[in-house]
Write a protein that holds these residues in place. Sequence first.
Motif, PDB file in Angstrom:
ATOM      1  N   ASP A 244       0.832  -1.365   0.009  1.00  0.00           N
ATOM      2  CA  ASP A 244      -0.108   0.005   0.014  1.00  0.00           C
ATOM      3  C   ASP A 244       0.807   1.240   0.057  1.00  0.00           C
ATOM      4  OD1 ASP A 244      -2.313  -1.539  -0.056  1.00  0.00           O
ATOM      5  OD2 ASP A 244      -2.700  -1.406   2.081  1.00  0.00           O
ATOM      6  N   VAL A 245       1.873   1.368   0.691  1.00  0.00           N
ATOM      7  CA  VAL A 245       2.773   2.437   0.911  1.00  0.00           C
ATOM      8  C   VAL A 245       3.518   2.597  -0.309  1.00  0.00           C
ATOM      9  CG1 VAL A 245       4.839   3.235   1.953  1.00  0.00           C
ATOM     10  CG2 VAL A 245       3.048   2.165   3.354  1.00  0.00           C
ATOM     11  N   HIS A 246       3.811   1.428  -0.979  1.00  0.00           N
ATOM     12  CA  HIS A 246       4.424   1.584  -2.311  1.00  0.00           C
ATOM     13  C   HIS A 246       3.488   2.105  -3.422  1.00  0.00           C
ATOM     14  CE1 HIS A 246       7.060   0.768  -5.804  1.00  0.00           C
ATOM     15  NE2 HIS A 246       5.992   0.073  -6.206  1.00  0.00           N
ATOM     16  N   GLU A 247       2.116   1.763  -3.398  1.00  0.00           N
ATOM     17  CA  GLU A 247       1.010   2.611  -4.352  1.00  0.00           C
ATOM     18  C   GLU A 247       1.061   4.043  -3.961  1.00  0.00           C
ATOM     19  OE1 GLU A 247      -0.282   1.301  -7.016  1.00  0.00           O
ATOM     20  OE2 GLU A 247       0.973  -0.513  -6.765  1.00  0.00           O
ATOM     21  N   ILE A 248       0.914   4.232  -2.596  1.00  0.00           N
ATOM     22  CA  ILE A 248       0.877   5.694  -2.080  1.00  0.00           C
ATOM     23  C   ILE A 248       2.073   6.455  -2.875  1.00  0.00           C
ATOM     24  CG2 ILE A 248       0.867   7.251  -0.246  1.00  0.00           C
ATOM     25  CD1 ILE A 248      -0.550   5.118   1.417  1.00  0.00           C
ATOM     26  N   LYS A 249       3.312   5.933  -2.726  1.00  0.00           N
ATOM     27  CA  LYS A 249       4.735   6.619  -3.247  1.00  0.00           C
ATOM     28  C   LYS A 249       4.293   6.682  -4.715  1.00  0.00           C
ATOM     29  CE  LYS A 249       9.549   5.809  -4.047  1.00  0.00           C
ATOM     30  NZ  LYS A 249      10.416   4.981  -3.982  1.00  0.00           N
ATOM     31  N   LYS A 250       3.805   5.919  -5.487  1.00  0.00           N
ATOM     32  CA  LYS A 250       3.804   6.108  -6.874  1.00  0.00           C
ATOM     33  C   LYS A 250       2.908   7.046  -7.291  1.00  0.00           C
ATOM     34  CE  LYS A 250       2.833   1.873  -8.214  1.00  0.00           C
ATOM     35  NZ  LYS A 250       2.369   0.711  -9.168  1.00  0.00           N
ATOM     36  N   ASP A 251       1.826   6.948  -6.370  1.00  0.00           N
ATOM     37  CA  ASP A 251       0.582   8.373  -6.719  1.00  0.00           C
ATOM     38  C   ASP A 251       1.470   9.554  -6.426  1.00  0.00           C
ATOM     39  OD1 ASP A 251      -1.199   6.575  -7.213  1.00  0.00           O
ATOM     40  OD2 ASP A 251      -2.252   6.243  -5.576  1.00  0.00           O
ATOM     41  N   TYR A 252       2.134   9.771  -5.168  1.00  0.00           N
ATOM     42  CA  TYR A 252       2.629  10.951  -4.857  1.00  0.00           C
ATOM     43  C   TYR A 252       3.524  11.370  -6.020  1.00  0.00           C
ATOM     44  CZ  TYR A 252       2.249  12.995  -0.109  1.00  0.00           C
ATOM     45  OH  TYR A 252       1.861  13.510   0.701  1.00  0.00           O
ATOM     46  N   LEU A 253       4.474  10.474  -6.524  1.00  0.00           N
ATOM     47  CA  LEU A 253       5.431  10.808  -7.440  1.00  0.00           C
ATOM     48  C   LEU A 253       4.647  11.315  -8.720  1.00  0.00           C
ATOM     49  CD1 LEU A 253       8.093   8.153  -7.131  1.00  0.00           C
ATOM     50  CD2 LEU A 253       8.134  10.668  -6.597  1.00  0.00           C
ATOM     51  N   ARG A 254       3.425  10.808  -9.109  1.00  0.00           N
ATOM     52  CA  ARG A 254       2.844  11.049 -10.677  1.00  0.00           C
ATOM     53  C   ARG A 254       2.329  12.504 -10.047  1.00  0.00           C
ATOM     54  NH1 ARG A 254       1.091   5.413 -11.130  1.00  0.00           N
ATOM     55  NH2 ARG A 254      -0.725   5.812  -9.387  1.00  0.00           N
ATOM     56  N   VAL A 255       1.694  12.869  -8.954  1.00  0.00           N
ATOM     57  CA  VAL A 255       1.452  14.287  -8.710  1.00  0.00           C
ATOM     58  C   VAL A 255       2.262  15.088  -8.909  1.00  0.00           C
ATOM     59  CG1 VAL A 255       0.088  15.695  -6.848  1.00  0.00           C
ATOM     60  CG2 VAL A 255      -0.578  13.374  -7.139  1.00  0.00           C
ATOM     61  N   ILE A 256       3.330  15.042  -8.045  1.00  0.00           N
ATOM     62  CA  ILE A 256       4.749  15.941  -8.324  1.00  0.00           C
ATOM     63  C   ILE A 256       5.114  15.959  -9.501  1.00  0.00           C
ATOM     64  CG2 ILE A 256       6.910  15.876  -7.709  1.00  0.00           C
ATOM     65  CD1 ILE A 256       6.482  14.456  -5.124  1.00  0.00           C
ATOM     66  N   ARG A 257       5.349  14.956 -10.206  1.00  0.00           N
ATOM     67  CA  ARG A 257       5.800  15.145 -11.736  1.00  0.00           C
ATOM     68  C   ARG A 257       4.756  15.897 -12.548  1.00  0.00           C
ATOM     69  NH1 ARG A 257       7.356   9.756 -11.509  1.00  0.00           N
ATOM     70  NH2 ARG A 257       5.476   9.005 -12.312  1.00  0.00           N
ATOM     71  N   GLY A 258       3.304  15.606 -12.310  1.00  0.00           N
ATOM     72  CA  GLY A 258       2.276  16.740 -12.967  1.00  0.00           C
ATOM     73  C   GLY A 258       2.440  18.139 -12.543  1.00  0.00           C
ATOM     74  N   ILE A 259       2.755  18.362 -11.406  1.00  0.00           N
ATOM     75  CA  ILE A 259       2.743  19.960 -10.948  1.00  0.00           C
ATOM     76  C   ILE A 259       3.792  20.350 -11.494  1.00  0.00           C
ATOM     77  CG2 ILE A 259       2.852  21.380  -8.866  1.00  0.00           C
ATOM     78  CD1 ILE A 259       1.362  19.409  -7.313  1.00  0.00           C
ATOM     79  N   GLU A 260       5.100  19.601 -11.352  1.00  0.00           N
ATOM     80  CA  GLU A 260       6.262  20.253 -11.835  1.00  0.00           C
ATOM     81  C   GLU A 260       6.398  20.563 -13.525  1.00  0.00           C
ATOM     82  OE1 GLU A 260       9.171  17.530 -10.397  1.00  0.00           O
ATOM     83  OE2 GLU A 260       9.613  18.398  -8.650  1.00  0.00           O
ATOM     84  N   GLU A 261       5.488  19.581 -14.094  1.00  0.00           N
ATOM     85  CA  GLU A 261       5.392  19.784 -15.622  1.00  0.00           C
ATOM     86  C   GLU A 261       4.714  21.178 -15.852  1.00  0.00           C
ATOM     87  OE1 GLU A 261       3.433  17.744 -19.447  1.00  0.00           O
ATOM     88  OE2 GLU A 261       3.669  16.631 -17.518  1.00  0.00           O
ATOM     89  N   ILE A 262       3.713  21.400 -15.048  1.00  0.00           N
ATOM     90  CA  ILE A 262       2.788  22.521 -15.251  1.00  0.00           C
ATOM     91  C   ILE A 262       3.952  23.854 -14.998  1.00  0.00           C
ATOM     92  CG2 ILE A 262       0.979  23.997 -14.194  1.00  0.00           C
ATOM     93  CD1 ILE A 262      -0.331  21.554 -13.803  1.00  0.00           C
TER      94      ILE A 262
END
Length: 428
Positions: A244-262
């Motif tokens: 579960d923590v691994h999945e949360i980490k992946k979601d976190y990284l996706r959100v971070i990449r999305g914001i940084e791309e913006i």
Amino acid sequence: MEIIKKHHIKQLMIIAVIDSISSLFYLNFPIEGFRITFSVVFFPWLLDMYDDLNPVLALGFAAVVEIFFRSVGIFFQTGDFIYAFFSSYQEILFYLIYGLIFYYLYSKHNGHKSIVGNFIIFFLCDFAGNFGEFIMRIFTLPETVTLKTLKFIIYAALIRAAIALLTITFMKYFELLIVKEEHEERYKKLVSLATDLKAETYFMNMNVDYLEKVMNNAYVLYGKMSKMKEMDDLKKLSLNIAKDVHEIKKDYLRVIRGIEEIMNNKIKYSNMEIKDIFEILKQNTDRFLTFSNEEIDITFDIKENFYIKEHYSFMSVFRNLINNAIEAINEKGEKGEIIVKHRTDGDMHIFTISDNGIGIKEKNLEYIFQARFSTKFDKSTGNISRGIGLTLVKAVIENKFGGELEVESQYNQGTTFKIIIPKKRLGG
């Protein structure tokens, strides 16, 4: 002739009303009923502003309205409506000629590129329109046709064309100022938003490390428990926690990449002057204090101006510290003051943020930069602050700018934060 759209009706009415009112100011002409009105000076500006409106249609409608009101005025003076109408109807020729020339020389080409060219167009519209009306009227009064009257029409066209040119130039300059102010305000809001996003992504990146540690610990726990013969449920639980923590980490990284791309693609700006950064901070803070009726004065004393590359991170540092100062003053419950100062010392920039708020107890000073530590507790809701503000500030100053953060505070008297950043790291 174009089809009249809904928004055109309002535009037609505006032009007609302005024309009718400004037509009350005029000069009489030697020919009976012929007038040189002031309204013509507004035609180029109005027709240029409503550039999707056909000039012939616009001025034709304005002519009908103006002639109607003028005829009514003459009727009340003479009591003869037929005389009133025949004294005024010839004006429609001026409006139609003006509209036609304006359309073919100005509207179809989106205006002339030079001031002289626009002046000539306005003069031709005015002169040709007046001359056409003049010709129509002289059939009834031929004795008034003299060189003097023709000169009068030319002079009037020259003067009104000059005033019209000044009017449209001034109005366009005024519109540019308004647009510039709107763009600056939107830019400030965008920078403010980007600062918040930058701060949050920084914190989220910090949390990724925590998640990584939790996930590793869960796997280690699972590995140790796998060697045991019993406790299958606990082994399964530890493994599920790690997944579960691994999945949360992946979601976190996706959100971070999305914001940084913006941030990189949509909200990317070059270096920003420090005076502009603090001006944005001051305006936002003043707006917040006014809205919340806070009695707090904030001043900035900046000794020199220079450009900062990482202005989002820089602004997030000062926004956090200023917000902390506001909260400390509110907790004290007295009129407050926040002072932000800047000076240089050799190769260093030195900033101080001082307030006369509640201060920090001596026993808490060594803990204020630790994540999750907070003294902010809402008694009404039971909520406690997440305690990341100063942790984030210290991390940004040290990791992003290679600087130092110091604090001095006396309980119930106030707090001063001191930021020391190398010039080469800040950009100035």
